[in-house]
Scaffold this active site. Structure first.
Site, short mmCIF file in Angstrom:
data_model
loop_
_atom_site.label_atom_id
_atom_site.label_comp_id
_atom_site.label_asym_id
_atom_site.label_seq_id
_atom_site.Cartn_x
_atom_site.Cartn_y
_atom_site.Cartn_z
N CYS A 297 0.84 -1.20 0.00
CA CYS A 297 0.00 0.00 0.00
C CYS A 297 0.88 1.26 0.00
O CYS A 297 1.45 1.60 -1.02
CB CYS A 297 -0.99 -0.05 1.16
SG CYS A 297 -2.45 0.91 0.83
N HIS B 171 -3.55 -5.09 0.72
CA HIS B 171 -2.90 -5.62 1.93
C HIS B 171 -2.98 -7.15 1.94
O HIS B 171 -3.91 -7.72 2.53
CB HIS B 171 -3.61 -5.08 3.18
CG HIS B 171 -3.35 -3.64 3.43
ND1 HIS B 171 -2.31 -3.19 4.19
CD2 HIS B 171 -4.01 -2.54 3.00
CE1 HIS B 171 -2.33 -1.87 4.23
NE2 HIS B 171 -3.36 -1.45 3.51
N GLU C 150 -1.40 -9.20 3.65
CA GLU C 150 -1.20 -9.78 4.99
C GLU C 150 -2.52 -10.19 5.65
O GLU C 150 -2.55 -11.08 6.49
CB GLU C 150 -0.41 -8.83 5.90
CG GLU C 150 -1.11 -7.56 6.35
CD GLU C 150 -0.96 -6.39 5.40
OE1 GLU C 150 -0.78 -6.63 4.18
OE2 GLU C 150 -1.05 -5.23 5.87
N1 GLN Z 1 -1.88 6.57 2.98
C1 GLN Z 1 -2.04 5.85 1.77
C2 GLN Z 1 -3.41 6.03 1.15
O1 GLN Z 1 -4.34 6.41 1.82
C3 GLN Z 1 -1.74 4.38 1.98
C4 GLN Z 1 -2.70 3.71 2.90
C5 GLN Z 1 -2.19 2.40 3.41
O2 GLN Z 1 -1.01 2.13 3.35
N2 GLN Z 1 -3.05 1.58 3.95
O3 GLN Z 1 -3.59 5.78 0.00
#
Ligand code: GLN
Length: 550
Positions: free
Chosen positions: A382, A519, A521
């Site tokens: 992300c 994600h 994970e």
């Molecule tokens: N801050 C980034 C976004 O909002 C990544 C979010 C995250 O890593 N979950 O896109």
């Protein structure tokens, strides 16, 4: 809705952090291994409607389910131990319960009645518990907090009433307590357990089973004493000994007879559990052939619960490669040009996890550059994918001012930005955003599909063309920069089915450099390690072998 389900209520006493979530998950695993369909629900006494806005530094990670709810991290434990997927009905908070009752009151649904904790709040809690029961034999309900907390009282009153509603063969109470070892006296002490059970009984709940957290197995005489003072049967006093590895807990509980006791109390007869897979897993965890070290370059590095699922997923990746995985937490704010090599050279792979806000961004970019230049495996999740893209744009594609608008609103090269318009497959609508929407509830949340390109790291890992992965973010890859990046060797290996949203990027001339917008994970479990984590750890192991040889 099934009305044949049976319910197990798990409460905690004496102090917090005894591992109620883990105990609930392990009970779930044991019952599942006996052929029962199980789900687990968490009731949290705090006022937040969900943990989405809570600081992971205080509260631990925010877990995301397929259906896009932001949930307590205990739901992560549940999914790692049992096979039924979690969703929005698996986590309720005081805030969510009150929110629903107040909305009903505003709509006039209480027909002019005075709305009160009993019966309106307690009825709403009981309805929420029943919501989780669809299609399962057993619902395990974990009550957050510790007995004695003011804020958990409505939940306890609701579960007290529940047994009367469904009958005593359909609901039992399990209480997790502490039996401390006092070294100066050379013995374990039962008094905290006695007091905690007394407290529970004062609100009308008589526990059926006590799980006693302790450093050493409880002797027969201690079990008898606890049984006598707390009015439970002796074979319902279970030693919950500290274990090296969390996945051993189901086996320990089984050795203590917990699953057969539960079946007896609930009048279920399923025969012996099938625990071979759990035994085999523990065997593999305890006898790794190799070792690798992964540097996690992030922000919340001093509370490991902030990266709970991530840590577990890395260990799962280790299990599938016969590797013990050592985690080195590196605070990205401390990385500068001088110490970068020193901080990272001991690792066999670098992982930049998800995160929010500009803090420590340049340190993360340095870490990504180090991994790319040294051909060390890099896994960006992300925010970690955003970092990988920015780094590549700046240092390889010559877009030296490339940045994300989350970190610099006025960057001339917004390579990561808020997409103003995009098709959202979950709601089947076109979503629109502007600079004002960034603070609102505009996150892309939950499972989305992604199409993989052949002959890529991602495709080789998944061995599938279409995957579903969970999201929790606002910012996206800016397609205006696709061409210069691709021309300079960045590979876009996964996109949304229409190709509109970039989901995975890779570096072509690198053994393992991958950033994903989702994600992974959250979908890893010890029985089914996530393909990307398994592949990343394999690459880290190969890196370590190669470096040793040199
Ligand atoms: N801050 C980034 C976004 O909002 C990544 C979010 C995250 O890593 N979950 O896109």
């Amino acid at each position: 809705m099934s009305n044949t389900s049976k319910y197990i209520f798990v409460t905690g006493g004496v102090l917090s952090s005894l591992g109620k979530g883990l105990a609930s998950a392990a009970i779930g695993a044991l019952l599942e291994s006996r052929g029962l369909r199980v789900t687990i629900q968490k009731l949290d006494p705090y006022i937040n409607v969900d943990p989405g806005t809570m600081n992971p530094f205080q509260h631990g990670e925010v877990f995301v389910t397929d259906d896009g709810s932001e949930a307590d991290l205990d739901l992560g434990h549940y999914e790692r131990f049992i096979s039924s997927p979690m969703g929005r009905n698996n986590n309720f908070t005081t805030g969510k319960i009150y929110d629903s009752v107040i909305s009903k009151e505003r709509r006039g649904e209480y027909l002019g009645g005075t709305v009160q904790v009993i019966p309106h709040i307690t009825d709403e809690i009981k309805d929420s518990i029943r919501l989780a029961s669809e299609g399962v034999d057993i619902v395990i309900v974990e009550i957050g907090g510790t007995i004695g907390d003011i804020e958990s009282l409505p939940f306890l009153e609701a579960i007290r009433q529940f047994k009367a509603d469904v009958g005593k063969e359909n609901a039992i109470y399990i209480h997790l307590t502490l039996v401390p070892y006092i070294s100066t006296a050379g013995e374990v002490k039962t008094k905290p357990t006695q007091h905690s059970v007394k407290e529970l009984r004062s609100i009308g709940i008589q526990p059926d089973i006590l799980l006693c957290r302790t450093q050493m197995p409880l002797s027969d005489s201690i079990k008898s004493k606890i049984a006598l003072f707390c009015d439970v049967e002796k074979d319902a006093v279970i030693t919950a000994k500290d274990v090296e590895c969390i996945y051993e807990v189901p086996l320990w509980f089984h050795r203590e007879g917990l699953d057969s006791k539960i079946e007896k109390l609930l009048n279920i007869w399923k025969g012996a559990p099938k625990l071979a897979a759990w035994k085999d897993l523990i065997e593999r965890i305890k006898s790794p052939a190799h070792e690798v070290s992964i540097a996690i370059v992030g922000k919340y590095t001093n509370l490991t619960d902030s990266y709970k699922s991530l840590n577990e997923a890395l260990h799962h990746g280790g299990v599938s490669n016969g590797c013990k995985v050592n985690l080195l937490y590196v605070d990205s704010e401390t990385i500068d040009a001088d110490n970068c090599k020193k901080l990272l050279e001991g690792a066999d792979g670098i992982l930049v996890p998800g995160g929010f806000g500009p803090r420590g961004i340049e340190g993360k970019i340095r870490a990504a550059k180090y991994a790319r230049e040294n051909k060390m495996p890099y896994f960006g999740i992300c925010l970690g994918m955003h970092i990988a893209v920015i780094e590549y744009a700046r240092h390889v594609a010559g877009i030296t001012k490339a940045h994300g608008t989350e970190f610099d609103e006025n960057t001339p090269d917004p390579i990561i930005y808020l997409m103003t318009e995009w098709y959202d497959e979950r709601s089947d609508t076109v979503q629109k955003r502007d600079s004002q929407s960034d603070k609102g509830g505009t996150m892309r949340l939950g499972a989305y599909s992604c199409r993989l390109e052949p002959d890529t790291i991602a495709h080789n890992a998944y061995k599938e063309e279409n995957i579903f992965e969970r999201h929790r973010h606002r910012y996206e890859f800016n397609n205006d920069y696709k061409k210069p990046l691709e021309e300079n060797g960045m590979r876009i290996s996964g996109t949304s089915p229409s190709g509109e949203l970039v989901e995975i990027v890779e570096v072509s001339d690198h053994p393992w450099f991958l950033g994903c917008q989702f994600h992974p994970e959250f979908k890893s479990s010890p029985m089914k390690p996530h393909p990307l984590f398994a592949s990343f750890i394999k690459a880290a192991f190969e890196y370590s072998e190669k470096n040793e040889g040199e």
